[in-house]
Scaffold this active site. Structure first.
Site, PDB file in Angstrom:
ATOM      1  N   LYS A 269      66.682  19.704 -67.233  1.00 51.42           N
ATOM      2  CA  LYS A 269      66.252  21.004 -67.761  1.00 51.42           C
ATOM      3  C   LYS A 269      64.830  21.289 -67.292  1.00 51.42           C
ATOM      4  O   LYS A 269      64.045  20.384 -66.971  1.00 51.42           O
ATOM      5  CB  LYS A 269      66.336  21.055 -69.287  1.00 51.42           C
TER       6      LYS A 269
ATOM      7  N   ALA B  27      60.955   9.835 -66.309  1.00 51.16           N
ATOM      8  CA  ALA B  27      59.659  10.203 -66.913  1.00 51.16           C
ATOM      9  C   ALA B  27      59.006  11.344 -66.152  1.00 51.16           C
ATOM     10  O   ALA B  27      57.859  11.267 -65.733  1.00 51.16           O
ATOM     11  CB  ALA B  27      58.735   8.987 -66.970  1.00 51.16           C
TER      12      ALA B  27
ATOM     13  N   GLY C 275      59.453  14.906 -67.163  1.00 49.55           N
ATOM     14  CA  GLY C 275      59.375  16.185 -67.867  1.00 49.55           C
ATOM     15  C   GLY C 275      60.619  17.028 -67.669  1.00 49.55           C
ATOM     16  O   GLY C 275      60.613  18.231 -67.917  1.00 49.55           O
TER      17      GLY C 275
ATOM     18  N   GLY D  26      66.452  11.370 -69.616  1.00 48.62           N
ATOM     19  CA  GLY D  26      66.952  10.444 -70.632  1.00 48.62           C
ATOM     20  C   GLY D  26      67.689  11.158 -71.749  1.00 48.62           C
ATOM     21  O   GLY D  26      68.737  10.693 -72.217  1.00 48.62           O
TER      22      GLY D  26
ATOM     23  N   ASP E  61      64.799  16.684 -77.425  1.00 52.41           N
ATOM     24  CA  ASP E  61      65.466  17.466 -76.376  1.00 52.41           C
ATOM     25  C   ASP E  61      66.975  17.244 -76.324  1.00 52.41           C
ATOM     26  O   ASP E  61      67.674  17.948 -75.589  1.00 52.41           O
ATOM     27  CB  ASP E  61      64.889  17.121 -74.996  1.00 52.41           C
TER      28      ASP E  61
END
EC number: 2.7.1.148
Length: 289
Positions: free
Chosen positions: A10, A96, A98, A102, A136
């Site tokens: 995203k 990692a 942004g 994950g 998220d």
């Protein structure tokens, strides 16, 4: 029966942080959309009652720190599932970065195991479970384009932006989301017009969308990590219509409509940045099929 599930990344077209809540989380208001850069999740039933994470990426944890592991454990514990599962994760989304890699892996695991284990849960129910794993995850359960509020778990779907290319560039650094939020002084910084962004998307006004992109977390990350600021400057110089950092960084994305300009930006970024991707926005929300 094995099951393959896609876990798309995203980007945040608009990200505002309103205040810190009594529970320690921050109240946010964001516009997020999924893009067609995706991890590949393969769910493989096991005879024993264990959860295994399989990945060739050395940055992917293979234990309880992995959000896909947490998703499987949450479903097993909640519904007393006695079957084991192996979760094979093929990483295409940078770690990692942004881009919610994950979280999307966890959401894909929830959707996939819901089908594999015949749980019959709706997307709303899966999103509610996802909120227990990470802020998220709820959005990633649904996909598409949405407004996210609360700590990010309250999701309101909106139409997709008009078609365009998204070019992503990630420098070879890691950024701690917790540290970025810790150093954010919400009362001392300008805030993006999230409502204006939503209106522009409903109007399908590409020019207005490009003017309204904004991410309050840039105030922290760009000062601490000059590499991120440099990518932003170069992407603008190469001709992107809009440039913004995604999430807490360090990935920067640019919006562009013309193929020729996209190629120029891509080639320019590849000159000094290893991880560069040209992708499209995914308009469709996920289904349970």
């Amino acid at each position: 029966m094995r099951l393959l599930v896609k876990a798309p990344a995203k980007i945040n077209l608009s990200l505002d942080v309103l205040h810190k809540r009594p529970d320690g989380y921050h109240e946010v208001k964001m516009v997020m959309t999924t893009i067609d850069l995706a991890d590949r999740i393969e769910l493989i039933p096991q005879m024993d009652d264990t959860i295994q994470i399989i990945s060739k990426n050395r940055f992917v944890p293979d234990d309880h720190r992995n959000l896909a592991y947490q998703a499987a454990k949450l479903l097993k514990d909640t519904f007393a599932i006695k079957q084991g599962i192996a979760i094979s994760i093929t990483k295409n989304i940078p770690v990692a970065a942004g881009l919610a890699g994950g979280s999307s892996d966890a959401a894909a695991t929830l959707r996939g195991l819901n089908k594999l284990w015949n749980l019959g849960l709706t997307l709303d129910e899966l999103a509610e479970l996802g909120a227990k794993i990470g802020s998220d995850v709820s959005f990633c359960v649904y996909g598409g384009t949405a407004i996210a509020t609360g700590r990010g778990e309250k999701i309101t779907p909106i139409p997709a932006p008009p078609p365009c290319w998204v070019i992503l560039a990630k420098p070879s650094i890691g950024v701690s989301t917790a540290e970025v939020y810790r150093n954010l002084k919400v009362d001392e910084i300008p805030h993006p017009d999230v409502d204006g962004m939503v209106e522009a998307i409903y109007r399908q006004d590409y020019a207005a969308i490009c003017k309204l992109v904004g991410n309050v977390l840039e105030e922290v990350t760009l000062k601490k990590y000059p590499e991120v600021a440099h990518i932003k400057e170069q992407m603008k110089r190469f001709g992107a219509d809009a440039v913004l950092m995604s999430g807490s960084g360090p990935t920067v994305f640019g919006l562009v409509q013309h193929d020729s300009r996209l190629q120029r930006i891509y080639n320019g970024l590849r000159g000094f940045c290893d991880q560069v991707f040209a992708v499209r926005i995914l308009g469709e929300r996920h289904s349970l099929d």
